[in-house]
Design an enzyme around this catalytic site. Structure first.
Site, mmCIF file in Angstrom:
data_model
loop_
_atom_site.group_PDB
_atom_site.id
_atom_site.type_symbol
_atom_site.label_atom_id
_atom_site.label_comp_id
_atom_site.label_asym_id
_atom_site.label_seq_id
_atom_site.Cartn_x
_atom_site.Cartn_y
_atom_site.Cartn_z
ATOM 1 N N PHE A 31 0.857 -1.184 0.000
ATOM 2 C CA PHE A 31 0.000 0.000 0.000
ATOM 3 C C PHE A 31 0.891 1.231 0.000
ATOM 4 C CE2 PHE A 31 -2.520 3.465 1.718
ATOM 5 C CZ PHE A 31 -3.650 3.383 0.919
ATOM 6 N N ASP A 90 9.207 2.329 1.861
ATOM 7 C CA ASP A 90 8.028 3.079 2.305
ATOM 8 C C ASP A 90 7.826 2.768 3.786
ATOM 9 O OD1 ASP A 90 5.519 3.947 2.997
ATOM 10 O OD2 ASP A 90 4.526 3.247 1.181
ATOM 11 N N LYS A 92 2.723 8.889 8.645
ATOM 12 C CA LYS A 92 1.756 8.648 9.715
ATOM 13 C C LYS A 92 2.152 9.124 11.116
ATOM 14 C CE LYS A 92 -1.191 5.171 7.708
ATOM 15 N NZ LYS A 92 -0.751 4.680 6.398
HETATM 16 C C1 LIG Z 1 -0.984 5.025 5.047
HETATM 17 C C2 LIG Z 1 0.097 4.653 4.101
HETATM 18 C C3 LIG Z 1 0.359 5.417 2.950
HETATM 19 C C4 LIG Z 1 -0.498 6.596 2.564
HETATM 20 O O1 LIG Z 1 -0.344 7.643 3.455
HETATM 21 P P1 LIG Z 1 -1.389 8.885 3.461
HETATM 22 O O2 LIG Z 1 -0.863 9.780 4.522
HETATM 23 O O3 LIG Z 1 -2.733 8.302 3.741
HETATM 24 O O4 LIG Z 1 -1.317 9.514 2.132
HETATM 25 C C5 LIG Z 1 1.429 5.047 2.166
HETATM 26 N N1 LIG Z 1 2.199 3.992 2.480
HETATM 27 C C6 LIG Z 1 1.975 3.239 3.569
HETATM 28 C C7 LIG Z 1 2.885 2.107 3.875
HETATM 29 C C8 LIG Z 1 0.908 3.536 4.417
HETATM 30 O O5 LIG Z 1 0.673 2.767 5.488
#
Ligand SMILES: *Cc1c(COP(=O)(O)O)cnc(C)c1O
Length: 397
Positions: free
Chosen positions: A139, A224, A253
């Site tokens: 994600f 990420d 986050k």
């Molecule tokens: C939540 C998340 C995102 C997206 O972040 P947003 O602040 O909602 O744009 C991207 N990568 C990972 C691994 C995430 O958990």
């Protein structure tokens, strides 16, 4: 009181584009590990705004930083130098393997920028290579390009055709990455532990082998860490668990202690942006940076990662005990305070609702799985309280 509860929720349905399947609760206040709804009911928060409220709700150091900054300078644009963003950048770089930073407003934006950085690197150093290899069940966010990067069909299907330039391979499978690598590849982008995709912890040597492969091919490794970063897994950054250093890392986050902020961190090698290549109106905004600086400083000064390791292990062990007691649970996985349990049937929605009834917030990860990502400041006794409720709920399923 009950009428008021329904009013807010009815108004939301009338006013909003229908993107969120919200739980039937209107939260109005938070403090530490607790939140309260508009009827005054208290909940123990084991979701923390999707791993965002790293120091819990309204932590005094975050509140104080916000109030002071709000009284000083809220916004200027990036046409000017501002102090809070430079202080934050310095703290991030002093405590990681990186040399350069770009500040954004969210995780998606950070990832989008990281891919742009990798594409520019490909243009300059790899003969125009532009493809980024990502993984199934990853994600990376909700913009069109990050939906394309995200290896989950359900996020892409309403919006096809997808932007090109992403190749999707199985997670935790180094052979698949090797097979997908070509002269077009500029980078591999993975989560060190997949969050939204299932709290999937890869084999111990996966990232090491990925690092070695990227080095061999001269391509970039992007991690990420939007969900895993800033203490969540029991290290300041999850890459530290795996004995590697990525070329580029993204954060968001938990970084701002509840305030929207994201970051791209890069080592010198891949720091190929020049003025005009990328930008943001709000990114690095003094208010958000003051909150992030206060959050990160608290996490460092109180060695929160060590505490996450301790309480996370305790939590994990308690979940394992629960698995022994309930056949319903078929798997317990996670690291630090990012944990999940998987059921042998699709009872997650029912479990979330029953926990809510009893004053515990947990996250439905999949129809058959729950995820827990409480504030990093919880104690063993908070875990005990959550386990008591969870146990009661499991007995009813
Ligand atoms: C939540 C998340 C995102 C997206 O972040 P947003 O602040 O909602 O744009 C991207 N990568 C990972 C691994 C995430 O958990």
């Amino acid at each position: 009181m009950a009428t008021a509860v329904n009013d807010w929720q009815e108004l939301e349905h009338r006013y909003f584009l229908s993107t969120f399947k919200r739980l039937p609760v209107t939260l109005v206040r938070g403090r530490g590990v607790a939140v309260w709804d508009d009827a005054g009911k208290e909940y123990l928060d084991f979701v923390a705004g999707w791993a965002v409220n790293s120091l819990g709700h309204c932590h005094p150091v975050v509140v104080q930083a916000l109030v002071e900054q709000a009284n000083t300078l809220i916004h200027t644009s990036n046409q000017f130098y501002t102090v809070p963003q430079i202080r934050l950048a310095e703290l991030l770089l002093q405590n990681s393997c990186f040399n350069k930073v770009f500040l954004s407003n969210s995780g998606t934006e950070a990832n989008e920028g990281a891919v742009k950085l990798a594409r520019k690197y490909g243009k300059l150093r790899l003969g125009g290579a532009f493809e980024v290899i990502t993984t199934v069940d990853s994600f990376h966010g909700r913009t069109l390009a990050m939906v394309a990067a995200t290896g989950q069909r359900k996020f892409q299907q309403p919006y096809v055709p997808m932007p090109s330039g992403f190749v999707n391979v199985e997670y935790d499978d180094i052979d698949a990455v090797q097979k997908a690598t070509s002269s077009r590849t500029c980078a591999v982008m993975v989560e060190p532990i997949q969050g939204e995709g299932g709290v999937n912890v890869p084999a111990e040597d996966y990232l090491k082998r990925l690092r070695a492969w990227c080095d061999e091919k001269g391509i970039l490794l992007i991690l990420d860490e939007v969900q895993t970063g800033v203490g969540r897994t029991g290290a300041l950054f999850a890459y530290q668990h795996f004995g590697i250093e990525p070329d580029i890392m993204t954060l968001a986050k938990g970084l701002g202690g509840g305030v929207p902020i994201g970051a791209i961190l890069s080592r010198n090698k891949s720091a190929v942006f020049e003025p005009g290549d990328h930008g943001s109106t709000f990114g690095g905004n003094p208010l958000a940076c003051a909150a992030a600086y206060a959050t990160l400083k608290f996490i460092l000064e109180h060695d929160i990662p060590a505490r996450v390791q301790r309480v996370g292990q305790y939590f994990h062990d308690r979940l394992r005990q629960l698995k022994e007691e309930f056949d319903l649970i078929v798997d317990v996985r996670g690291r630090g305070l990012l944990q999940a349990i998987e059921f042998n049937r699709e009872v997650a929605d029912e479990a979330v609702a029953a926990c809510l009834d009893r004053g515990l917030l947990v996250n439905r990860l999949k129809p058959n799985a729950l995820r827990f990502m409480p504030p990093l400041i919880i104690e063993e006794q908070d875990v005990d309280r959550a386990m008591d409720i969870l146990k009661e709920v499991l007995a009813t399923l």
